[in-house]
Enzyme design. Structure first.
Site, PDB file in Angstrom:
ATOM      1  CG  ASP A 142      -1.862   1.117   1.326  1.00 21.23           C
ATOM      2  OD1 ASP A 142      -2.221   1.677   0.271  1.00 21.23           O
ATOM      3  OD2 ASP A 142      -2.256   1.477   2.453  1.00 21.23           O
ATOM      4  CE  LYS A 178      -3.282   5.089   1.902  1.00 24.51           C
ATOM      5  NZ  LYS A 178      -2.638   4.056   2.727  1.00 24.51           N
ATOM      6  CD  GLN A 221      -8.113   6.137   9.943  1.00 26.18           C
ATOM      7  OE1 GLN A 221      -8.354   7.122   9.249  1.00 26.18           O
ATOM      8  NE2 GLN A 221      -7.591   5.042   9.441  1.00 26.18           N
TER       9      GLN A 221
END
Ligand code: C5P
Length: 240
Positions: free
Chosen positions: A68, A70, A198
């Site tokens: 990951d 990105k 988050q």
């Protein structure tokens, strides 16, 4: 070892985000996971620390690896970056949809150069750490849901394999999802756990209701004093 043998078929599968500051800690967790059940996500923290050799080590232990990184750059650079990974037997890789259609097209063409089976290529839509306010600060005036939908449609047009998106947006995009398009959702929290950075989180039970293909478990596992106990709890919730 106790949770090495959960064989019951479940719709929503678990990806563990192996976000640790050293190899020993990461391998301590890996030791207790069954590669038949858990996929492993290696992100920037461990990739920058230990590089490709560490990725190979986890693959050689039998795990399917989601690298990951990105990726978000000009199309040519993303193309070449993906080609640099083409000797690895990766299961999944990610690019930012905000890199644009052309960048995603170049990424898509790069995965066909993989020596083994091409990895699944997924697009990051809206980071689950962003609020509506954060989006506006960036000049994005769509709501999170609208933005996820827009980027889903773009990534589907290019022919990627799935998207990473906040769990709360899934209801909103379900009708536009092509068959077999994968949804991957980070920001999973149990009722009692803390949000950390988050903003947009869901519980494992919600992930089942929304028919999310893969939930990413990060700090809920990596910061836990007893990761097995947390995994046991999450498994019991998604197998209900
Ligand atoms: O559960 P936790 O908040 O620790 O999960 C964070 C993990 O999920 C990190 O590895 C992060 O890179 C990843 N992630 C995310 N939001 C996205 C895509 C991936 O938080 N949109």
């Amino acid at each position: 070892m106790l949770y090495k043998n959960i064989k019951k078929k479940v719709f929503t599968k678990i990806i563990i985000a192996l976000d640790y500051s050293n190899e020993k800690k990461a391998l301590n967790l890996i030791k207790i996971l069954d590669p038949q059940i858990y996929k492993i996500k290696i992100g920037k923290e461990m990739f920058f620390l230990l590089g490709i050799d560490f990725v190979k080590k986890i693959i050689n232990l039998g795990f399917k690896v989601f690298l990951d990184l990105k990726l978000h750059d000009i199309p040519n650079t993303v193309f070449k970056a993906i080609i640099s990974l083409s000797k690895l037997n990766l299961w999944m890789i990610s690019v930012h949809a905000l890199g644009g259609k052309k960048m995603m097209e170049f990424a898509k063409s790069a995965v066909s150069y993989f020596q083994k089976k091409p990895p699944l290529l997924v697009a990051i839509t809206v980071l689950s750490s962003l609020s509506e306010f954060d989006m506006q600060e960036l000049g994005i005036f769509n709501t999170i849901n609208k933005q996820v939908l827009l980027l889903l449609k773009l990534s589907q047009k290019v022919g990627l394999d799935g998207i990473v998106c906040p769990g709360n947006s899934v209801k909103y995009i379900k009708n536009s999802l092509k068959k077999n398009y994968k949804i991957i959702t980070p920001g999973i929290r149990l009722e009692e756990s803390s949000l950390n950075d988050q903003k947009n989180v869901i519980t494992p039970e919600q992930a089942i209701t929304y028919k999310i293909n893969y939930i990413v478990l990060g700090r809920i596992i990596t910061c836990s004093k007893n990761p097995l106990q947390v995994l046991k709890k999450i498994n019991s919730l998604i197998m209900k």
